[in-house]
Design a protein around this motif. Structure first.
Motif, mmCIF file in Angstrom:
data_model
loop_
_atom_site.group_PDB
_atom_site.id
_atom_site.type_symbol
_atom_site.label_atom_id
_atom_site.label_comp_id
_atom_site.label_asym_id
_atom_site.label_seq_id
_atom_site.Cartn_x
_atom_site.Cartn_y
_atom_site.Cartn_z
ATOM 1 N N LEU A 279 48.039 41.344 40.919
ATOM 2 C CA LEU A 279 46.639 41.759 40.789
ATOM 3 C C LEU A 279 45.971 41.625 42.151
ATOM 4 N N ASN A 280 45.569 42.765 42.719
ATOM 5 C CA ASN A 280 44.932 42.780 44.031
ATOM 6 C C ASN A 280 43.616 43.534 43.925
ATOM 7 N N LEU A 281 42.508 42.788 44.024
ATOM 8 C CA LEU A 281 41.163 43.365 43.983
ATOM 9 C C LEU A 281 40.443 43.154 45.310
ATOM 10 N N SER A 282 41.162 42.851 46.384
ATOM 11 C CA SER A 282 40.551 42.497 47.673
ATOM 12 C C SER A 282 39.814 43.674 48.295
ATOM 13 N N GLY A 283 38.870 43.334 49.172
ATOM 14 C CA GLY A 283 38.176 44.351 49.942
ATOM 15 C C GLY A 283 37.271 45.238 49.117
ATOM 16 N N ASN A 284 36.593 44.669 48.122
ATOM 17 C CA ASN A 284 35.625 45.403 47.321
ATOM 18 C C ASN A 284 34.299 44.650 47.316
ATOM 19 N N SER A 285 33.497 44.869 46.293
ATOM 20 C CA SER A 285 32.197 44.187 46.202
ATOM 21 C C SER A 285 32.018 43.536 44.829
ATOM 22 N N ASP A 304 45.095 38.237 44.478
ATOM 23 C CA ASP A 304 44.345 38.427 45.726
ATOM 24 C C ASP A 304 42.940 38.916 45.391
ATOM 25 N N LEU A 305 41.961 38.015 45.533
ATOM 26 C CA LEU A 305 40.553 38.343 45.305
ATOM 27 C C LEU A 305 39.767 38.254 46.612
ATOM 28 N N SER A 306 40.437 38.314 47.758
ATOM 29 C CA SER A 306 39.796 38.120 49.062
ATOM 30 C C SER A 306 38.819 39.239 49.393
ATOM 31 N N MET A 307 37.915 38.937 50.332
ATOM 32 C CA MET A 307 36.949 39.899 50.870
ATOM 33 C C MET A 307 36.119 40.556 49.768
ATOM 34 N N ASN A 308 35.524 39.727 48.935
ATOM 35 C CA ASN A 308 34.579 40.172 47.921
ATOM 36 C C ASN A 308 33.321 39.322 48.017
ATOM 37 N N LYS A 309 32.586 39.231 46.924
ATOM 38 C CA LYS A 309 31.349 38.451 46.916
ATOM 39 C C LYS A 309 31.373 37.405 45.801
ATOM 40 N N PHE A 310 32.562 36.882 45.549
ATOM 41 C CA PHE A 310 32.675 35.834 44.540
ATOM 42 C C PHE A 310 31.976 34.567 45.029
ATOM 43 N N SER A 311 31.432 33.808 44.086
ATOM 44 C CA SER A 311 30.720 32.573 44.419
ATOM 45 C C SER A 311 31.148 31.468 43.452
ATOM 46 N N GLY A 312 30.567 30.298 43.630
ATOM 47 C CA GLY A 312 30.878 29.191 42.738
ATOM 48 C C GLY A 312 32.177 28.509 43.108
ATOM 49 N N GLN A 313 32.695 27.757 42.163
ATOM 50 C CA GLN A 313 33.889 26.968 42.410
ATOM 51 C C GLN A 313 35.133 27.655 41.859
ATOM 52 N N VAL A 314 36.258 27.200 42.372
ATOM 53 C CA VAL A 314 37.536 27.717 41.890
ATOM 54 C C VAL A 314 37.785 27.127 40.499
ATOM 55 N N PRO A 315 38.070 27.966 39.499
ATOM 56 C CA PRO A 315 38.225 27.436 38.127
ATOM 57 C C PRO A 315 39.489 26.597 37.977
ATOM 58 N N ASP A 316 39.401 25.594 37.082
ATOM 59 C CA ASP A 316 40.557 24.743 36.811
ATOM 60 C C ASP A 316 41.722 25.526 36.235
#
Length: 973
Positions: A279-285, A304-316
């Motif tokens: 699953l690669n969703l990188s480089g989006n918004s 890969d969720l890099s280069m987005n606008k995710f916030s908060g903490q990494v889920p357990d």
């Protein structure tokens, strides 16, 4: 009745013609109803006529064959004997795809991938109803594809046009191919939106549209793709939200929506995709928090969720992904610390949380600090130890807010290749266990608050290519163990508090490209070995306390002044500051001195400097010289006794050609003579070599004799007296043959050689005019060289040296006695390349054997840290130029001191009386406009700094520019 009779009369003819017509009709029907196998032959031959086959892969295609079924790349149906597959992948074909393929009515598979085919494709190609698979990927095909190209696609299941240059819209008819299972149109120039019909292809299993310029949104009808296993829409311009229907494609194993403009939340329905591994969703918004349900996608190996606008903490729930190998959350707005549950992700190979706002200490479940690795040995099933992450190769936590000390033992991370902890707030020393990481390529701990010293153990990480420790508070010296990191390309340790000298060992790192040692407190001089680094492209030592001259070399000759600024004691042309003369002058003794001497120098306004030695120095040097002479004398006597013993045991035996000539006793002293021109023998024999009357002179390497060939031609033979230093026979012969191939009008030609283990001879052409030294210093009366002669000798010698340097040969032994003059007055430089015959080319050998004449030796011979290059020859040539112009020896012995010629000319130049230095025997018969520039050129060639000397090619051009057009009118004297 008449009609009946006529018919009876004609019946034989009628029957005959009826028979012919019947046969012809049968043949016509046969041709119409039963296809000929020659249709396939014809179609393929026509196809071949439109392409080029440089590697002759299609050489088996013969138009005279009845069937093409045995041709390379062709397969047939054995029952129908018709072509069903044409596979020409990687055949290096070029040209266009012609209409010939349209005749292959039974063709099921067409694969022309990985060639260089160009142009457009036939609009009728997809109308071959038998086709199941088309693969034209990795070619140079271009143009638009007609919208109805796939209108009659029949039973087409797979189409690949990937990696070409197609443009325009994707044909709308593609959506009508209900049987399609795989579509690959990636890496082209398609634009516009996707045909709606594609989202209704229920049999589609793989869809790859990546690397185009497609735009628009994914429609809500995507749930119809119930058989879809893989979808790749990356590197396009798709936008909008990903529809919830994506979760209905339960068979999906790979999803790549990276590098688009998708926005909104990640659809919650994706948690149903339990089979998804990639699953690669990188480089989006994408926005919002990383969803907790991500842990339900339990088959994930890459997330890969890099280069987005995710916030908060990494889920357990991340800890549930037991199969996870690659996790990349970089370049988002994540905060907090990493969850402890991630210690269960024991199969991780790469972990990247760079460019976020993560806080707290570095995770202990990776950086083992309590000997958990040892505990893991006792309990192999444990997952809570650093040893569990021994497969991990990439760790990047850079540009966060991590704090705390690096007080951990990372030896268990034995597979780690990249560790980047830069731009955090880490404190404490660099752990010595770094040296245990034998696979580590990149170590970046820069922009922290680390203190202490660079650990000596750093040399244990011998695979390092990139080391960055800059912008910390490190102290102490640069460890010499750095020399073990032989693959190092980048060394950045600037902005620290490092002290001490730059280690000489850095000069051994031949792969170094970028070095930054700026803003430290380094002291001492720069190691000269740095000039030997062949790949160096940047080197910054600014703002230290370094001193002395920069290393001589191509890179340092052109280094930016800003790269050395902030070092007040650095000198040289780069900083526009002259260096003190720290390199010693040649040490010379006055053989005529009998009285005491006092040491000192004449004032600088006198035209030369005196070099005077004290009585104690003379006594010490004299004693040393006496001992050396005694040792040499004993050695020579031993060699002569040994040589005469060898000669009495077996006379010299010469033979032409390339084989050894053995005496009947096969004595080892029998030798091998090779004459490059093929002359078979000497007329006078070997005794000529022992005849004192035939001796022409002696040098540092041995005596030179004259002898005569059978054709009456004289040759010069150098008898080497350094047999213990000469290389093996194989190396000796290889080097001599190289020298024999070097020819130039101004070089003494090497004509052959002779070899035995105890005797080596070099055979050269005999030059009858004597040496330049003899003409300059031993002439009498009116027999002297005119200016025209001198200029010709200088220019010819320069050309010979330039030719040697172009052949990668350094002469090492430039002096007037090695410049011979032929019958026409042209110079011929001899004794070149002798140093190539020695296995140990060190300064002792060069100074004691080759540079036997004082005054010609470049100053770098006295400094072991300076590389010996062609510039040494340039220095010797400069001395020779001044010797020729002035008629004075390089070193003149006065009554109570010794004067060096270079100093005389340099002093005269400073006082504006260079013309007074010209040989008085010319009595004004010389053009001043030539003589003065020539002497100035000699001074430039004798610069103390090798990099300031021109190369010999430039010297030749300068001399040719100096030559006066009036020289032909000069009195030849």
């Amino acid at each position: 009745m008449l009609k009946k009779m006529k018919m009876e009369k004609l019946s034989p003819f009628v029957l005959f013609w009826l028979l012919l017509l019947a046969v012809a009709s049968f043949q016509v029907r046969s041709l119409t109803l039963t296809p000929s196998i020659n249709d396939d032959v014809l179609g393929l031959i026509v196809f071949k006529a439109d392409i080029q086959d440089p590697t002759r892969k299609l050489s088996s295609w013969n138009e005279d064959d009845d069937t093409p079924c045995s041709w390379n790349g062709v397969r047939c149906n054995p029952r129908l004997n018709r072509v069903t597959e044409l596979t020409l992948d990687g055949f290096s074909l070029s040209g266009r795809i012609g209409r010939g393929l349209l005749r292959l009515e039974f063709l099921r598979k067409l694969s022309l991938a990985k060639n260089n085919l160009s142009g457009t494709i036939s609009p009728n190609l997809a109308k071959l109803e038998s086709l199941r698979s088309i693969d034209l990927s990795e070619n140079s095909l271009s143009g638009f594809i007609p919208d109805d190209f796939f209108k009659q696609c029949g039973s087409l299941k797979s189409v690949s046009l990937a990696n070409n240059m197609f443009s325009g819209n994707i044909p709308g008819s593609l959506g009508s191919c209900a049987t399609l299972a795989a579509i690959d149109l990636s890496r082209n120039r398609f634009s516009g939106s996707l045909p709606v019909g594609i989202w209704g292809l229920s049999g589609l299993r793989s869809l790859d549209l990546s690397g185009n310029m497609l735009e628009g949104e994914i429609p809500k009808g995507v749930q119809a793709l119930s058989n879809l296993r893989s979808i790749n829409l990356s590197k396009n311009k798709f936008s909008g939200k990903v529809p919830d229907e994506i979760g209905s494609c339960l068979l999906l194993r790979s999803i790549d929506f990276s590098l688009n403009s998708f926005s909104g939340l990640v659809p919650q329905t994706m948690q149903k995709l339990s089979l998804c591994r990639y699953l690669n969703l990188s480089g989006n918004s994408f926005v919002g928090e990383v969803p907790e349900w991500i842990g339900e996608m339990e088959s994930l190996e890459t997330l890969d969720l890099s280069m987005n606008k995710f916030s908060g903490q990494v889920p357990d729930s991340i800890g549930k992904l037991k199969s996870l190998k690659v996790l990349n959350f970089s370049a988002n707005g994540l905060n907090g610390s990493l969850p402890a549950s991630m210690e269960n992700n024991v199969n991780l190979l790469a972990l990247d949380f760079s460019n976020n706002s993560m806080t707290g200490d570095l995770p202990r479940w990776i950086f083992n600090s309590e000997n958990k690795a040892g505990r893991n040995v006792d309990n192999a099933s444990s997952t809570s130890s650093g040893a569990s992450f021994q497969r991990i190769q990439v760790l990047d936590f850079s540009r966060n807010l991590f704090s705390g000390e690096l007080s951990f033992d990372i030896r268990a991370l034995s597979s780690l290749k990249m560790l980047n902890l830069s731009w955090n707030s880490l404190v404490g020393p660099v752990p010595g266990t770094i040296g245990e990481l034998k696979a580590l390529d990149v170590l970046d701990l820069s922009q922290n608050q680390l203190n202490g010293s660079i650990p000596m153990e750093i040399g244990g990480a011998y695979s390092l290519k990139d080391l960055r420790l800059n912008a910390n508070i490190l102290e102490g010296k640069i460890p010499t163990s750095i020399e073990k990191c032989t693959l190092l390309r980048t060394l950045i340790i600037s902005q620290n508090k490092l002290s001490g000298p730059i280690p000489v060992e850095i000069g051994k790192l031949s792969s170094l490209e970028n070095v930054d040692l700026s803003f430290n407190s380094l002291t001492g001089t720069l190691p000269k070995q740095l000039a030997n680094l062949p790949r160096l492209s940047s080197f910054n030592i600014s703002h230290n306390n370094l001193q002395g001259e920069l290393p001589a070399g191509n890179f340092f000759n052109a280094i930016s002044p800003t790269a050395v600024s902030g070092n007040p004691l650095i000198c040289g042309s780069v900083v526009n500051k002259s260096c003190p003369a720290v390199l010693p002058k040649p040490i010379v003794l006055n053989p005529n001195t009998t009285g005491d001497s006092i040491s000192g120098e004449l004032p600088p306004n006198v035209g030369h400097r005196r070099i005077v030695l004290s009585i104690s120095a003379l006594i010490a040097i004299g004693a040393a010289a006496f001992i050396v002479v005694g040792v040499i004398a004993i050695t020579v006597l031993n060699l002569r006794v040994k040589s005469s013993t060898s000669r009495s045991a077996a006379p010299l035996t010469f033979s032409s050609g390339e084989e050894f000539s053995r005496s009947p006793t096969t004595d080892a002293n029998s030798g091998k003579l090779v004459m490059f021109s093929g002359e078979p023998d000497f007329s006078t024999g070997a005794h000529a070599l022992l005849n004192k009357d035939c001796e022409l002179g002696r040098g540092g390497f041995g005596a030179v004799y004259r002898t005569v060939l059978q054709d009456g031609r004289s040759v010069a033979i150098k008898k080497l007296t350094v047999s213990s230093l000469v290389k093996s026979q194989e190396e000796f012969e290889r080097e001599v043959k190289k020298l024999g191939k070097i020819t130039h009008p101004n070089l003494v030609a090497l004509e052959g050689y002779y070899w035995t283990p105890s005797l080596q001879l070099l055979i050269s052409e005999f030059v009858s005019g004597g040496s330049l030294h003899k003409h300059l210093h031993e002439g009498s009366g009116g027999n002297y060289l005119s200016w025209h002669d001198r200029f010709r000798l200088i220019l010819g010698t320069a050309k010979s040296l330039a030719h040697l340097h172009q052949s990668n040969i350094i002469h090492y032994n430039i002096k007037s006695s090695n410049v011979l003059i032929d019958a026409s007055g042209e110079p011929k430089l001899g004794d070149f390349g002798l140093a190539r015959l020695l296995p140990m080319l060190d300064r002792y050998v060069l100074s004691s054997k080759i540079q036997s004449a004082l005054g010609y030796m470049a100053p770098e011979f006295a400094c072991r840290t300076v590389k010996i290059t062609e510039k040494c020859d340039v220095y010797g040539f400069g001395v020779l130029v001044m010797e020729v112009v002035t008629g004075k020896r390089p070193v003149e012995y006065m009554e109570d001191d010794v004067v060096v010629l270079c100093d005389i000319v340099r002093g005269a130049l400073e006082e504006g009386r260079v013309d007074e230095c010209v040989d008085g025997r010319l009595q004004g018969k010389f053009p001043v406009e030539e003589a003065i520039p020539v002497m100035k050129l000699g001074l430039i060639c004798t610069s103390q700094v090798p990099s300031n000397r021109p190369d010999m090619g430039e010297v030749v051009k300068i001399l040719e520019l100096i030559r006066s057009p009036s020289e032909s009118q000069e009195d030849s004297g």
